[in-house]
Write an enzyme that holds these catalytic residues in place. Sequence first.
Site, short mmCIF file in Angstrom:
data_model
loop_
_atom_site.label_atom_id
_atom_site.label_comp_id
_atom_site.label_asym_id
_atom_site.label_seq_id
_atom_site.Cartn_x
_atom_site.Cartn_y
_atom_site.Cartn_z
N GLY A 31 21.08 92.08 72.85
CA GLY A 31 20.95 91.17 73.98
C GLY A 31 22.06 91.38 75.01
O GLY A 31 22.71 92.42 75.00
N ALA A 32 22.27 90.35 75.87
CA ALA A 32 23.18 90.49 77.02
C ALA A 32 22.81 91.78 77.76
O ALA A 32 23.64 92.67 77.97
CB ALA A 32 24.65 90.49 76.59
N HIS A 34 21.46 94.78 80.22
CA HIS A 34 21.83 95.33 81.52
C HIS A 34 20.94 96.55 81.78
O HIS A 34 20.07 96.87 80.94
CB HIS A 34 23.32 95.69 81.55
N HIS A 37 20.19 99.07 78.91
CA HIS A 37 19.13 98.69 77.97
C HIS A 37 17.75 98.89 78.62
O HIS A 37 16.82 99.38 77.99
CB HIS A 37 19.26 97.21 77.59
N GLN A 153 27.12 106.36 66.94
CA GLN A 153 26.05 105.54 66.36
C GLN A 153 24.74 106.34 66.29
O GLN A 153 24.01 106.29 65.30
CB GLN A 153 25.86 104.29 67.20
N VAL A 176 23.82 105.01 81.20
CA VAL A 176 23.67 104.44 82.55
C VAL A 176 25.02 103.84 82.94
O VAL A 176 25.67 103.17 82.14
CB VAL A 176 22.56 103.37 82.56
P1 AMP Z 1 23.70 97.11 72.19
O1 AMP Z 1 22.92 95.94 72.70
O2 AMP Z 1 25.04 97.26 72.80
O3 AMP Z 1 23.69 97.19 70.68
O4 AMP Z 1 22.92 98.39 72.67
C1 AMP Z 1 21.55 98.56 72.41
C2 AMP Z 1 21.16 99.95 72.80
O5 AMP Z 1 21.40 100.15 74.19
C3 AMP Z 1 21.95 101.03 72.05
O6 AMP Z 1 21.07 102.09 71.72
C4 AMP Z 1 22.96 101.45 73.08
O7 AMP Z 1 23.40 102.78 72.90
C5 AMP Z 1 22.16 101.33 74.36
N1 AMP Z 1 23.05 101.22 75.52
C6 AMP Z 1 24.05 100.33 75.70
N2 AMP Z 1 24.69 100.56 76.86
C7 AMP Z 1 24.08 101.64 77.42
C8 AMP Z 1 24.29 102.39 78.62
N3 AMP Z 1 25.25 102.07 79.48
N4 AMP Z 1 23.47 103.43 78.86
C9 AMP Z 1 22.49 103.76 77.99
N5 AMP Z 1 22.24 103.10 76.84
C10 AMP Z 1 23.03 102.05 76.56
#
Ligand code: AMP
Length: 281
Positions: A31-32, A34, A37, A153, A176
Amino acid sequence: MQIVKHINELQAILDNKRQEGLSIGFVPTMGALHAGHLSLVEKAGQQSGFVVASIFVNPTQFNDKGDLERYPRDLQKDVDLLEPTSCQLIFAPEADEIYPEPDTRQFNFGNLEQVMEGKFRPGHFNGVAQVVSRLFEIVQPDKAFFGLKDFQQLAIINEMVRKLELPVEIVPCPIVRETDGLAMSSRNMLLSKEQRLNAVLISATLFEATNKTGELNVEELTYWVINRINENEYLNTEYFEIVNSMTLQPIKSWNDPCLKVGCIAVQCGKIRLIDNVKIDN
Ligand code: AMP
């Protein structure tokens, strides 16, 4: 777009979609949301018949309680962001739906988890593997989409899929960035105005480093990056390593015949930021 909290309801919907011949694309998130995602969701939409995004702040992957408590949560805002995208279903379970009893599984990712995030966040990748394997078991996606922002990861998840022989294709998606270059992260919104302004030095330094492989060797460039960032009073580098993109082990020389990635974690006040950049030489 449907919002579902329970596994049985989710699985009934997905069974129907599969019977209609649709492939399932899955984007796990905490969540949260951007634009990072949303780029994963976009890609999932291009490659799948039905797109599921999960929103679940997984307690087992937080080694730092303060980090878990601070983690931003706003389901309604996430729903509003996903509404106009190709996401057709949000799975937003409570913790006891994912973990009806404590998950005691221990994964072993060998050298992949001994370095960088694994070293500085003990237990983190075990928690990631617990939640992602559990979500895969529930959703049974054909494809799952992960960001290269979390480079280590992604390597861990590929290894988990290989070891457990899970029938899912992992699709990596590019990082991104904000317009000034800072990698988008849910944690960026926790930065103060001054911290946010100074945090741009992380990506700026990584980009600059990619042009210095002609003049500095691996060790010199590593120190150059760390020193340059640590000179800034708002930033403190936890690690910067230039690694083999497959093994994640530090390289010793530019002559190592592998794809090289510079991975960094920086503490900005209480907020921990990570980023990485491909290094061609
Ligand atoms: P999170 O919510 O932080 O667990 O991220 C969920 C997914 O979004 C994971 O696969 C992250 O690698 C991906 N993600 C988070 N930030 C970015 C970004 N800036 N650019 C691309 N993918 C992202």
